[in-house]
Design a protein around this motif. Sequence first.
Motif, PDB file in Angstrom:
ATOM      1  N   THR A 650     192.682  -5.676   2.762  1.00  0.00           N
ATOM      2  CA  THR A 650     191.583  -6.245   1.980  1.00  0.00           C
ATOM      3  C   THR A 650     190.587  -7.053   2.814  1.00  0.00           C
ATOM      4  O   THR A 650     189.377  -6.864   2.695  1.00  0.00           O
ATOM      5  N   GLU A 651     191.053  -7.959   3.683  1.00  0.00           N
ATOM      6  CA  GLU A 651     190.122  -8.897   4.311  1.00  0.00           C
ATOM      7  C   GLU A 651     190.259  -9.019   5.817  1.00  0.00           C
ATOM      8  O   GLU A 651     189.567  -9.846   6.424  1.00  0.00           O
ATOM      9  N   ALA A 652     191.105  -8.245   6.453  1.00  0.00           N
ATOM     10  CA  ALA A 652     191.338  -8.428   7.890  1.00  0.00           C
ATOM     11  C   ALA A 652     190.344  -7.683   8.770  1.00  0.00           C
ATOM     12  O   ALA A 652     190.406  -7.803   9.997  1.00  0.00           O
ATOM     13  N   GLN A 653     189.420  -6.925   8.175  1.00  0.00           N
ATOM     14  CA  GLN A 653     188.341  -6.319   8.934  1.00  0.00           C
ATOM     15  C   GLN A 653     187.045  -7.059   8.618  1.00  0.00           C
ATOM     16  O   GLN A 653     186.898  -7.646   7.546  1.00  0.00           O
ATOM     17  N   PRO A 654     186.080  -7.058   9.546  1.00  0.00           N
ATOM     18  CA  PRO A 654     184.846  -7.833   9.333  1.00  0.00           C
ATOM     19  C   PRO A 654     184.164  -7.482   8.014  1.00  0.00           C
ATOM     20  O   PRO A 654     184.027  -6.312   7.654  1.00  0.00           O
ATOM     21  N   LYS A 655     183.700  -8.528   7.308  1.00  0.00           N
ATOM     22  CA  LYS A 655     183.029  -8.317   6.028  1.00  0.00           C
ATOM     23  C   LYS A 655     181.633  -7.745   6.208  1.00  0.00           C
ATOM     24  O   LYS A 655     181.062  -7.179   5.267  1.00  0.00           O
ATOM     25  N   SER A 656     181.084  -7.899   7.395  1.00  0.00           N
ATOM     26  CA  SER A 656     179.751  -7.376   7.649  1.00  0.00           C
ATOM     27  C   SER A 656     179.617  -7.063   9.130  1.00  0.00           C
ATOM     28  O   SER A 656     180.393  -7.543   9.967  1.00  0.00           O
ATOM     29  N   LYS A 657     178.618  -6.244   9.435  1.00  0.00           N
ATOM     30  CA  LYS A 657     178.322  -5.949  10.827  1.00  0.00           C
ATOM     31  C   LYS A 657     176.863  -5.535  10.959  1.00  0.00           C
ATOM     32  O   LYS A 657     176.353  -4.762  10.137  1.00  0.00           O
ATOM     33  N   PHE A 658     176.222  -6.054  11.999  1.00  0.00           N
ATOM     34  CA  PHE A 658     174.864  -5.671  12.347  1.00  0.00           C
ATOM     35  C   PHE A 658     174.877  -5.087  13.748  1.00  0.00           C
ATOM     36  O   PHE A 658     175.505  -5.651  14.656  1.00  0.00           O
ATOM     37  N   THR A 659     174.219  -3.949  13.930  1.00  0.00           N
ATOM     38  CA  THR A 659     174.132  -3.347  15.255  1.00  0.00           C
ATOM     39  C   THR A 659     172.671  -3.053  15.580  1.00  0.00           C
ATOM     40  O   THR A 659     171.864  -2.752  14.688  1.00  0.00           O
ATOM     41  N   PHE A 660     172.347  -3.144  16.856  1.00  0.00           N
ATOM     42  CA  PHE A 660     170.997  -2.842  17.319  1.00  0.00           C
ATOM     43  C   PHE A 660     171.093  -2.208  18.697  1.00  0.00           C
ATOM     44  O   PHE A 660     171.833  -2.690  19.560  1.00  0.00           O
ATOM     45  N   GLN A 661     170.368  -1.111  18.894  1.00  0.00           N
ATOM     46  CA  GLN A 661     170.267  -0.477  20.206  1.00  0.00           C
ATOM     47  C   GLN A 661     168.794  -0.246  20.514  1.00  0.00           C
ATOM     48  O   GLN A 661     168.057   0.302  19.693  1.00  0.00           O
ATOM     49  N   GLY A 662     168.395  -0.698  21.692  1.00  0.00           N
ATOM     50  CA  GLY A 662     167.037  -0.480  22.148  1.00  0.00           C
ATOM     51  C   GLY A 662     167.047   0.072  23.559  1.00  0.00           C
ATOM     52  O   GLY A 662     167.827  -0.383  24.402  1.00  0.00           O
ATOM     53  N   SER A 663     166.211   1.070  23.821  1.00  0.00           N
ATOM     54  CA  SER A 663     166.121   1.624  25.169  1.00  0.00           C
ATOM     55  C   SER A 663     164.667   1.895  25.506  1.00  0.00           C
ATOM     56  O   SER A 663     163.898   2.375  24.664  1.00  0.00           O
ATOM     57  N   LEU A 664     164.298   1.558  26.726  1.00  0.00           N
ATOM     58  CA  LEU A 664     162.937   1.756  27.217  1.00  0.00           C
ATOM     59  C   LEU A 664     163.014   2.514  28.528  1.00  0.00           C
ATOM     60  O   LEU A 664     163.726   2.109  29.450  1.00  0.00           O
ATOM     61  N   THR A 665     162.283   3.624  28.601  1.00  0.00           N
ATOM     62  CA  THR A 665     162.228   4.430  29.817  1.00  0.00           C
ATOM     63  C   THR A 665     160.799   4.447  30.334  1.00  0.00           C
ATOM     64  O   THR A 665     159.850   4.734  29.574  1.00  0.00           O
ATOM     65  N   HIS A 666     160.640   4.112  31.602  1.00  0.00           N
ATOM     66  CA  HIS A 666     159.326   4.124  32.236  1.00  0.00           C
ATOM     67  C   HIS A 666     159.461   4.802  33.588  1.00  0.00           C
ATOM     68  O   HIS A 666     160.021   4.239  34.531  1.00  0.00           O
ATOM     69  N   GLY A 667     158.998   6.043  33.637  1.00  0.00           N
ATOM     70  CA  GLY A 667     159.128   6.787  34.873  1.00  0.00           C
ATOM     71  C   GLY A 667     160.591   6.952  35.248  1.00  0.00           C
ATOM     72  O   GLY A 667     161.402   7.461  34.481  1.00  0.00           O
ATOM     73  N   ALA A 668     160.937   6.490  36.452  1.00  0.00           N
ATOM     74  CA  ALA A 668     162.307   6.620  36.939  1.00  0.00           C
ATOM     75  C   ALA A 668     163.204   5.483  36.479  1.00  0.00           C
ATOM     76  O   ALA A 668     164.410   5.526  36.699  1.00  0.00           O
ATOM     77  N   PHE A 669     162.622   4.432  35.854  1.00  0.00           N
ATOM     78  CA  PHE A 669     163.398   3.268  35.442  1.00  0.00           C
ATOM     79  C   PHE A 669     163.755   3.347  33.958  1.00  0.00           C
ATOM     80  O   PHE A 669     163.012   3.903  33.149  1.00  0.00           O
ATOM     81  N   ASP A 670     164.888   2.761  33.602  1.00  0.00           N
ATOM     82  CA  ASP A 670     165.230   2.596  32.195  1.00  0.00           C
ATOM     83  C   ASP A 670     166.027   1.317  32.011  1.00  0.00           C
ATOM     84  O   ASP A 670     166.749   0.878  32.912  1.00  0.00           O
ATOM     85  N   VAL A 671     165.863   0.699  30.851  1.00  0.00           N
ATOM     86  CA  VAL A 671     166.629  -0.495  30.492  1.00  0.00           C
ATOM     87  C   VAL A 671     167.130  -0.311  29.069  1.00  0.00           C
ATOM     88  O   VAL A 671     166.521   0.410  28.260  1.00  0.00           O
ATOM     89  N   GLY A 672     168.244  -0.924  28.756  1.00  0.00           N
ATOM     90  CA  GLY A 672     168.810  -0.821  27.418  1.00  0.00           C
ATOM     91  C   GLY A 672     169.476  -2.112  26.993  1.00  0.00           C
ATOM     92  O   GLY A 672     169.935  -2.895  27.832  1.00  0.00           O
ATOM     93  N   VAL A 673     169.507  -2.342  25.696  1.00  0.00           N
ATOM     94  CA  VAL A 673     170.204  -3.501  25.147  1.00  0.00           C
ATOM     95  C   VAL A 673     170.925  -3.076  23.875  1.00  0.00           C
ATOM     96  O   VAL A 673     170.374  -2.325  23.061  1.00  0.00           O
ATOM     97  N   ASN A 674     172.163  -3.481  23.746  1.00  0.00           N
ATOM     98  CA  ASN A 674     172.965  -3.255  22.541  1.00  0.00           C
ATOM     99  C   ASN A 674     173.420  -4.605  21.996  1.00  0.00           C
ATOM    100  O   ASN A 674     173.931  -5.438  22.754  1.00  0.00           O
TER     101      ASN A 674
END
Length: 764
Positions: A650-674
């Motif tokens: 009933t209650e042993a798993q998280p009651k809520s969850k928020f996720t976000f993924q962002g990725s930016l690619t510029h030429g040969a470079f890329d950055v990401g955040v989760n």
Amino acid sequence: MRYAMSAVGVAILASGTAQAQTETRPDPDNEIIVTGTRASGRAALESSAPVDVVSGDTIADTGFPDLGRALNFLQPSVNFARAATTATAANTKPVTLRGLSPDQTLVLVNGKRRHANAVLNVNNSIGRGSAAVDLDTIPESAIERIEILRDGAAAQYGSDAIAGVVNIILKSNASGASAELFGSVTEEGDGETGLASASAGLALGDGGHLTVSVSARAQRPTNRAFVDQRFNRVTYRIGDPKASVASLALDTALPLGNAAEIYGFGTLTRKISNNGAGFRVPGFSPIYPDGFLPIIEPRIWDVGGTVGVRGDIGALKADLSQSFGSNEADFSVFDTANVSLGLASPTRFNSGGVTYRQYVTDFTLSLPLDGVLAGGNIAAGGQYRHESYKIRSGDPNAYFGTGADGFAGFNPRNPTNESRNAWAAFLDLELRPVEQLLLGGAIRYDDYGDFGGKTTWRATSRLELMEGAAIRATYGTGFKAPSLQQQYFSAVQGALSAGRLVTVGTLPVGDPVARALGASDLKPERSRNFTAGLVVGPIDGFSFTADYFRIRIKDRIALSEQLGGAAVVNILTAAGITNFQQVRFFTNAIDTTTRGVELTARWQGDLAPDTQLSLTAGYGWFKSRLDTLRPNPVLPALPLLNMKSILFVTEAQPKSKFTFQGSLTHGAFDVGVNVAAFGTYTSQPLTAVQTFGGKETVDVSMGYKIFDGVRVGLGVQNLFDARPDTIDDQVLAIAATGGSFPTGEETPIGLNGRTWYARLTARF
């Protein structure tokens, strides 16, 4: 970090011949899905039920080398509890969906039912009492994408699809290759992980393919145990297990003329891992005057495969296939003793093993209804499934007397070699009365040799309100058959009871002792599922979905409490049992209702000719309640489930969850955040009930294409070193375990803290 640095060096030398390859990330909203519908050519946002599509590249970019952890930080509705000490939970890796049990989610590979674990989770952790699919047996390097259907679908796929369906689609390319070397280490200097993987596609004949993927991973354990205040030293091992995993995956197809093809796919995995059991204090065994920590080591062989033929018979599309799956685990326990043998006790024992096998024959006919109203599809078919489950006893020394400490092994009171057959037939219809309205319905009848027949049905609808906006809804029934593992598992092992280490016997429901304590034949779980939602997009790369769901489950199967006391001891004594003091068994003791809200939003597009941005966000809110708890029919004073077990469902798993993924690619470079933000959860880790606070983790990565086709990447997981709340009742914890446990087994973020990793990938 030495794994990471050596991996980078070797890969750079090995990839000098890599050729340029255009890398494009698929749009998950426009991805053609095969889950939840038998019609062809349908995109995810056009489905009547919520379907998430996660690409293999997205999974790899998380930096988690195992699939369970990757999905946990990508998908709001998926949870993967990081069990830290429990051998059966920490060494097999199923996931949960919508806050339900792992075995209430059906796992498919290329649309075919995947076999479950032979290993049953009998520990005090999420999924207690379940034998689900171990996602760690499918190499990430073999995955093209994963489709997650968040809706009950038993009427389409049969048992287990109460929470939804996870369909893993394997790579099926006829050319090209990729390789990866990966290394990681925690900031505390342990948990070193090294991974090497490769995948290659070959052309077969005229239009055929053979895709081969291999993967090998080794990881050292982590330990976040606190100092045992009874002895002023660390006595426990609490963290990720020591493990090695090697996998092979194949996917092939060969045309048979112009209208048919023969196909096949499969995986082969070898897993070896181990965890520490509970610390045995000085004086427990004369062999270890300073005490000892037993180590439990399962060695698992897992194989799954399907061969089939599909093609067109006039306007009909036909598919006939035969699948086989086997999961076999052999257990040993070492650095331990059987105190009943005194100084003559060995320190290593063969504890026996378990095997589960599954054979599935599927036949489906599908007919597009292109000339009926605005179109549709009708499908019908059948399935035959044969399952078997076997327990092998361990060495006699392992179960003699009180047994080997940590895990006395398997020694069923009666030989366990059980099997059953199941037959099914289904009819599935989708029809568009007008272009804007899609209606669907499915009905299925399953007949099991051990408990009889079950009919399930499902109705679906989707109405396009205007271009780029639609509403959708589904309603139906489902069921989960009691597994052979739940019906026939039998073992003796140590377990905590109110903070005290005791020996517990888990007995089959048909055992006379279990019957005398209140056990009865298991019934299938029954469910009613309702989902309704709004879909917006895709509009200029943007999409948004919002869904509400409600799942009512009756006769839910759970592992009973560890029943003890004078009445139990009297029954055990009368049966001549002296090697355990408490008993548990499976029972249909509870009814539950789970409801929730799920939101997703995505945007991806070009900021400039050589600059691309992708943003994905998701939110889930989940609430489960206990509707009914049935009393013990034989010993009413001993409840079948106490608070700890009830909280697990009933209650042993998280009651809520928020996720976000962002990725930016510029030429040969890329950055990401989760980003993953987990809500609160409530459990009873030792003796007191405690609500654990929500935690947020942030992962960042960056990469650079050092030349065409070759990318080097660096990343950090859990950048701000988030840790789960510690256990509050330290006074009782010190008395029971010396205060060694930092937290309970339910944490979704794990105990490792900040982790650094490096990746080198090459595409040919």
